[in-house]
Design a protein around this motif. Structure first.
Motif, PDB file in Angstrom:
ATOM      1  N   TYR A 299       0.833  -1.200   0.000  1.00 49.26           N
ATOM      2  CA  TYR A 299       0.000   0.000   0.000  1.00 49.26           C
ATOM      3  C   TYR A 299       0.868   1.249   0.000  1.00 49.26           C
ATOM      4  N   HIS A 300       0.269   2.352  -0.402  1.00 51.31           N
ATOM      5  CA  HIS A 300       0.961   3.635  -0.287  1.00 51.31           C
ATOM      6  C   HIS A 300       0.324   4.431   0.840  1.00 51.31           C
TER       7      HIS A 300
ATOM      8  N   TYR B 173      20.035   8.190 -14.389  1.00 53.64           N
ATOM      9  CA  TYR B 173      19.897   7.291 -15.529  1.00 53.64           C
ATOM     10  C   TYR B 173      19.697   5.842 -15.119  1.00 53.64           C
ATOM     11  N   THR B 174      19.182   5.648 -13.919  1.00 51.11           N
ATOM     12  CA  THR B 174      18.810   4.291 -13.554  1.00 51.11           C
ATOM     13  C   THR B 174      17.565   3.924 -14.343  1.00 51.11           C
ATOM     14  N   ASN B 175      17.343   2.657 -14.489  1.00 52.66           N
ATOM     15  CA  ASN B 175      16.246   2.167 -15.296  1.00 52.66           C
ATOM     16  C   ASN B 175      14.947   2.240 -14.492  1.00 52.66           C
ATOM     17  N   ASP B 176      14.436   3.439 -14.317  1.00 55.05           N
ATOM     18  CA  ASP B 176      13.357   3.653 -13.359  1.00 55.05           C
ATOM     19  C   ASP B 176      12.572   4.896 -13.785  1.00 55.05           C
ATOM     20  N   TYR B 177      11.259   4.753 -13.918  1.00 57.85           N
ATOM     21  CA  TYR B 177      10.506   5.895 -14.443  1.00 57.85           C
ATOM     22  C   TYR B 177      10.443   7.085 -13.487  1.00 57.85           C
ATOM     23  N   ARG B 178      10.769   6.867 -12.231  1.00 58.83           N
ATOM     24  CA  ARG B 178      10.765   7.987 -11.296  1.00 58.83           C
ATOM     25  C   ARG B 178      12.152   8.600 -11.112  1.00 58.83           C
ATOM     26  N   ALA B 179      13.118   8.194 -11.927  1.00 59.39           N
ATOM     27  CA  ALA B 179      14.502   8.626 -11.711  1.00 59.39           C
ATOM     28  C   ALA B 179      14.646  10.148 -11.718  1.00 59.39           C
ATOM     29  N   ALA B 180      14.012  10.807 -12.672  1.00 56.54           N
ATOM     30  CA  ALA B 180      14.144  12.265 -12.753  1.00 56.54           C
ATOM     31  C   ALA B 180      13.512  12.920 -11.528  1.00 56.54           C
ATOM     32  N   GLU B 181      12.352  12.411 -11.124  1.00 55.38           N
ATOM     33  CA  GLU B 181      11.672  12.988  -9.968  1.00 55.38           C
ATOM     34  C   GLU B 181      12.504  12.826  -8.699  1.00 55.38           C
ATOM     35  N   ARG B 182      13.080  11.656  -8.544  1.00 53.84           N
ATOM     36  CA  ARG B 182      13.923  11.419  -7.368  1.00 53.84           C
ATOM     37  C   ARG B 182      15.145  12.317  -7.350  1.00 53.84           C
ATOM     38  N   THR B 183      15.759  12.478  -8.519  1.00 55.11           N
ATOM     39  CA  THR B 183      16.928  13.337  -8.604  1.00 55.11           C
ATOM     40  C   THR B 183      16.545  14.771  -8.260  1.00 55.11           C
ATOM     41  N   PHE B 184      15.431  15.200  -8.822  1.00 61.89           N
ATOM     42  CA  PHE B 184      14.933  16.547  -8.531  1.00 61.89           C
ATOM     43  C   PHE B 184      14.716  16.723  -7.027  1.00 61.89           C
ATOM     44  N   ASP B 185      13.999  15.796  -6.414  1.00 61.92           N
ATOM     45  CA  ASP B 185      13.717  15.863  -4.972  1.00 61.92           C
ATOM     46  C   ASP B 185      14.996  15.942  -4.160  1.00 61.92           C
TER      47      ASP B 185
ATOM     48  N   LEU C  28       3.422  10.484 -22.055  1.00 61.12           N
ATOM     49  CA  LEU C  28       3.821   9.833 -23.303  1.00 61.12           C
ATOM     50  C   LEU C  28       3.906   8.323 -23.132  1.00 61.12           C
ATOM     51  N   ALA C  29       4.421   7.894 -21.966  1.00 58.33           N
ATOM     52  CA  ALA C  29       4.620   6.457 -21.771  1.00 58.33           C
ATOM     53  C   ALA C  29       3.539   5.831 -20.892  1.00 58.33           C
ATOM     54  N   MET C  30       2.511   6.608 -20.566  1.00 54.87           N
ATOM     55  CA  MET C  30       1.447   6.124 -19.669  1.00 54.87           C
ATOM     56  C   MET C  30       1.983   5.638 -18.328  1.00 54.87           C
ATOM     57  N   PHE C  31       2.872   6.388 -17.769  1.00 60.52           N
ATOM     58  CA  PHE C  31       3.372   6.050 -16.443  1.00 60.52           C
ATOM     59  C   PHE C  31       2.554   6.773 -15.378  1.00 60.52           C
ATOM     60  N   PRO C  32       2.511   6.236 -14.150  1.00 60.97           N
ATOM     61  CA  PRO C  32       1.840   6.951 -13.072  1.00 60.97           C
ATOM     62  C   PRO C  32       2.504   8.309 -12.853  1.00 60.97           C
ATOM     63  N   PRO C  33       1.779   9.318 -12.398  1.00 58.21           N
ATOM     64  CA  PRO C  33       0.359   9.256 -12.022  1.00 58.21           C
ATOM     65  C   PRO C  33      -0.586   9.542 -13.178  1.00 58.21           C
TER      66      PRO C  33
ATOM     67  N   PHE D 102       1.691  -8.585  -6.235  1.00 54.82           N
ATOM     68  CA  PHE D 102       1.210  -7.426  -6.981  1.00 54.82           C
ATOM     69  C   PHE D 102       1.779  -6.142  -6.401  1.00 54.82           C
ATOM     70  N   ASP D 103       2.041  -5.225  -7.284  1.00 59.24           N
ATOM     71  CA  ASP D 103       2.476  -3.908  -6.833  1.00 59.24           C
ATOM     72  C   ASP D 103       1.771  -2.870  -7.701  1.00 59.24           C
ATOM     73  N   PHE D 104       0.869  -2.095  -7.079  1.00 54.94           N
ATOM     74  CA  PHE D 104       0.166  -1.050  -7.814  1.00 54.94           C
ATOM     75  C   PHE D 104       1.006   0.220  -7.820  1.00 54.94           C
ATOM     76  N   ASP D 105       1.119   0.849  -8.955  1.00 53.42           N
ATOM     77  CA  ASP D 105       1.905   2.065  -9.092  1.00 53.42           C
ATOM     78  C   ASP D 105       3.243   1.935  -8.368  1.00 53.42           C
ATOM     79  N   PRO D 106       4.063   0.999  -8.805  1.00 52.85           N
ATOM     80  CA  PRO D 106       5.314   0.745  -8.086  1.00 52.85           C
ATOM     81  C   PRO D 106       6.193   1.997  -8.027  1.00 52.85           C
ATOM     82  N   GLU D 107       7.028   2.028  -7.028  1.00 54.14           N
ATOM     83  CA  GLU D 107       7.881   3.195  -6.818  1.00 54.14           C
ATOM     84  C   GLU D 107       8.950   3.338  -7.902  1.00 54.14           C
ATOM     85  N   GLY D 108       9.270   2.250  -8.576  1.00 55.56           N
ATOM     86  CA  GLY D 108      10.261   2.313  -9.640  1.00 55.56           C
ATOM     87  C   GLY D 108      10.215   1.020 -10.394  1.00 55.56           C
ATOM     88  N   THR D 109      11.319   0.646 -11.005  1.00 55.23           N
ATOM     89  CA  THR D 109      11.338  -0.659 -11.630  1.00 55.23           C
ATOM     90  C   THR D 109      11.295  -1.696 -10.516  1.00 55.23           C
ATOM     91  N   VAL D 110      10.556  -2.764 -10.773  1.00 48.19           N
ATOM     92  CA  VAL D 110      10.418  -3.786  -9.731  1.00 48.19           C
ATOM     93  C   VAL D 110      11.645  -4.679  -9.738  1.00 48.19           C
TER      94      VAL D 110
END
Ligand code: ADP
Ligand code: ZN
Ligand code: ZN
Length: 747
Positions: free
Chosen positions: A347-348, A578-590, A641-646, A739-747
């Protein structure tokens, strides 16, 4: 329909439910039933007892003729146990897993594991008297009592135990003896209270809220009503005084006789927050953290349930505090990845906070200096009311930010991890007696060992990830603990040129020590904080200015308030980019934003140096400018573009097992089933995979993932339900499904 019911009013019986039939026309709807208290016939005599419904099901595995009917619901106010059970049911339904998984997430292990202490009634110095007593018991043929006394004598009069079996007797014998004054029984947990809660220093001057803070508070106060307490996003830059606003909101809610859950993402932040809060709410706060024992947690749980405290501060598990008059849930630093549970049900905390607040008529406030895209999207959709703090409280200025291109640094012949600009500034701060924080993106990155001749990287044979070098010469796997001595030549080609690569906290510490001989240095990372109180000690030392430079990983950049820090160096800002993770840019920004936020919080303006190989990347640029809104736009565009969360929802179906071939076959099979489950709605649904998980093997277990993306979360829940059922089938015997809904990154 059938219901699993636990008997009695105690939740420690969740492992022993009984199945009952739900009679037709039962006055409570099936959806509302989990958690409800009901009357049921029990035992051979069918005596009527109370129980809680854990879950409902269509099939019954027992003989239909033996199943009894539920009699009726228990009327009256819904108790806190009922709410917790129904929350567990919601977790299970929404995130996957069994009801037991969910109950374990929600309800702490009962105190039975907690040791008790027993001792002779008259120690110290009365052992000889106890001998006499024991002899007396023997004469009376009270052998059990004799045994207890002799065991105690042998142990110097005092023993801590978890089970009366220690004395080869039962608890009732011990209680009987205690009643007769022969021994004393003490529940250890009664005395357990994290020492930190005893802080009652109230000397701090009252802070008067500034105009922005008052405005934020007004938004809360004007919208918070009994029937509609509201949902809020407090978006305030680092150092803008969010905590003071939280405190004011808490005061309001407490004044109405309600209770507060205050979530913080990390143990390192607990202490500072508790310190600040206990000045306002001394004696009314309780806390939870991951380092507490089961018994300590249970003690806090009971305190909350009895209403002995009004505020609980803790990580995501604090969400399940059994408050009966919940008025407010605060989720501080809501963008943090640790709010996602890594155990089933995954859960989140942000989502559960909103769910619980809605259910129980409480307000929910999310707070952050860099809101998650999820939260900001809710603001855009007017599901959250926005409160903004744009200036540093108390007038401190935002730091000046330099971006240093590490490629250029190398071209000019500087091979050190400290750029010339950063060197200059550290030197300056040392002279002025001001403090510096050096932030390294993540522990372990540094330590990987490779061969400069053939390129071989030393990897864990169980986990398929690189081993990390630790002094004085060990290689360690951070996933499973596998450990070997550092080889002196390459196991593959025999070359002696095998060495660690990159940048770790230990290595930086060594280098900084050599470069700045007089500097007093502290290091804070997972290694130096392994023991129970170490976070607090290191942070206190630094705050008390017993060190000039604090070197550390993620855990030093979040939330801390050190007024004398005027320089923050981010040594390699883009390691996470440049990790293989759709949240990589957001994490770097944070991370850049958070790290920058530690500089110049006091009267003296600060500097931030961001060292990077990718100075042109939008996450680096926008973080350096503190430009959250541009980042939000850019990143939402990328995600859409890639239909990633959110923008979309994404379900990761994880297949796992010991045999890689079985896992692969199971994954292909499930992929087909997933396609079928999605059915006609294919246009809006994307299925990818199966692919090997980013760490394909952990502790000898192989993992493959299938990702399903669609905006329709309910559809994903339906897919999950179908696959969950198939997973239990024989065909999939050797392959598990998670199952992992809206995973935090690559599983
Ligand atoms: P945030 O949580 O937004 O990063 P904090 O709540 O930690 O910010 O506040 C940053 C600093 O500003 C703290 O030292 C705090 O005591 C101080 N502060 C907060 N509000 C005020 C105010 N109204 N006047 C003066 N100082 C304030
Ligand atoms: Zn080699
Ligand atoms: Zn391993």
């Amino acid at each position: 329909m059938y219901a699993d019911v636990i008997i009695g009013s105690s939740l420690d019986k969740i492992d022993r439910p009984f199945t009952y039939r739900i009679p037709e026309n039962f006055p409570v709807s099936i959806n509302e039933l989990p958690g409800r208290e009901v009357y049921i016939p029990f035992g051979a005599s069918n005596r009527v007892v109370k129980g809680f419904v854990l879950s409902v099901k269509i099939k019954c595995e027992y003989d239909e003729a033996l199943i009894k009917d539920i009699i009726s619901p228990v009327e009256g106010a819904v108790g806190v146990e009922s709410r917790l059970i129904s929350m567990a049911y919601w977790l299970k339904s929404n995130y996957g897993g069994t009801m037991n998984d969910a109950l374990h997430a929600v309800i702490p292990a009962p105190k039975k594991v907690e040791p008790k202490i027993v001792h002779l009634a008259k120690i110290p110095g009365e052992i000889s008297e106890a001998e006499k007593l024991a002899d007396e018991m023997k004469q009376k043929h009270a052998y059990a009592k004799e045994r207890v006394l002799r065991t105690l004598i042998k142990n110097g009069g005092k023993l801590s135990f978890t089970n009366a079996g220690t004395f080869n007797t039962s608890m009732s014998v011990l209680r009987n003896m205690a009643g007769a004054g022969l021994i004393r029984l003490i529940d250890k947990e009664e005395f357990r209270d994290p020492s930190i809660l005893k802080n009652d220093e109230k000397s701090l001057p009252e802070i008067e809220l500034n105009d922005e803070q008052k405005e934020a508070l007004d938004i809360f106060n004007n919208n918070y009503t009994e029937s509609n307490p509201g949902k809020y996003m407090l978006y305030g830059i680092t150092g803008s005084g969010k905590t003071e606003v939280y405190i004011a909101m808490m005061e309001r809610v407490l004044a109405e006789g309600k209770q507060v859950i205050f979530l913080i993402p990390e143990i390192a932040l607990t202490f500072q927050m508790i310190d600040r809060l206990s000045r306002h709410f001394a004696g009314r706060i309780s806390m939870l953290n991951s380092r507490m024992s089961a018994g300590e947690r249970y003690a806090q749980y009971i305190k909350a349930k009895k209403g002995l405290v009004d505020i609980v501060v803790g990580p995501r598990s604090a969400l399940f505090t059994p408050f009966s008059k919940l008025g407010l849930i605060i989720v501080d630093e809501e963008h943090e990845g640790s709010y996602k549970s890594e155990k089933t049900p995954r859960y989140h905390a942000r989502e559960v906070a909103i769910y619980r607040a809605e259910k129980e008529g409480a307000a929910v406030v999310l707070g952050s200096a860099s809101p998650s895209l999820e939260a900001m999207k809710m603001v855009a959709e007017r599901k959250l009311k926005l409160m903004r703090l744009t200036k540093r409280a108390g007038g401190a200025l935002l730091p000046k930010v330099d971006i240093v291109d590490l490629r250029e640094e190398l071209r000019s012949g500087n091979r050190s991890v400290i750029s010339r600009r950063l060197y200059e500034l550290i030197d300056d701060r040392l002279k002025k007696g001001e403090q510096t924080i050096l932030f390294i993106n993540r522990r372990g990155y540094a330590g990987f060992v490779n061969c400069r001749s053939c390129g071989k990287v030393m990897k864990c044979p169980h986990c398929d990830i690189s081993l990390t070098f630790h002094r004085p010469g060990r290689l360690l796997c951070h996933y499973c603990g596998y450990e070997i001595p550092m080889p002196d030549k390459c196991p593959s080609c025999g070359s002696p040129y095998i060495a660690t690569f990159g940048l770790g906290t230990e290595k930086v510490e060594e280098l900084v020590k050599k470069t700045f001989l007089t500097a007093r240095i502290l290091r804070m990372d997972a290694d130096t904080t392994a023991s129970k109180d170490s976070h607090r000690k290191i942070l206190k030392k630094f705050k008390d200015r017993e060190a000039d430079i604090l070197i550390g990983t993620q855990m030093i950049v979040k939330g801390h308030d050190f007024p004398n820090v005027t320089l923050v160096g981010i040594l390699a800002a883009d390691l996470s980019l440049y990790t293989n993770d759709y949240r990589a840019a957001e994490r770097t920004f944070d991370l850049i934003l958070q790290a920058s936020g530690r500089a110049g919080r006091g009267n003296i303006p600060g500097n931030v140096v961001i060292q990077t190989y990718h100075p042109e990347h939008y996450a680096v640029q926008m973080a350096a400018n503190g430009d959250y809104l541009s980042f939000y736009k850019e990143e939402m565009h990328t995600r859409s573009l890639a239909m990633f969360p959110p923008v979309s929802h994404m379900l990761a179906i994880i297949l796992y097992g010991y045999d890689s071939k079985e896992v692969s076959e199971g994954a292909s099979f499930i992929r087909n089933k997933t396609e079928r489950a999605v059915g006609g709605s294919l246009a809006d649904v994307y299925i990818t995979g199966p692919v090997w998980a980013s760490i394909a093997k952990i502790k000898d277990i192989y993992r493959k993932v299938i990702y399903v993306r669609t905006k329709d979360r309910e559809l994903l829940v339906r897919v999950k339900n179908i696959i969950e059922k198939i997973g239990k089938d024989r065909e999939m015997k050797k392959v598990g499904v998670m199952f992992d809904f809206d995973p935090e990154g690559t599983v």
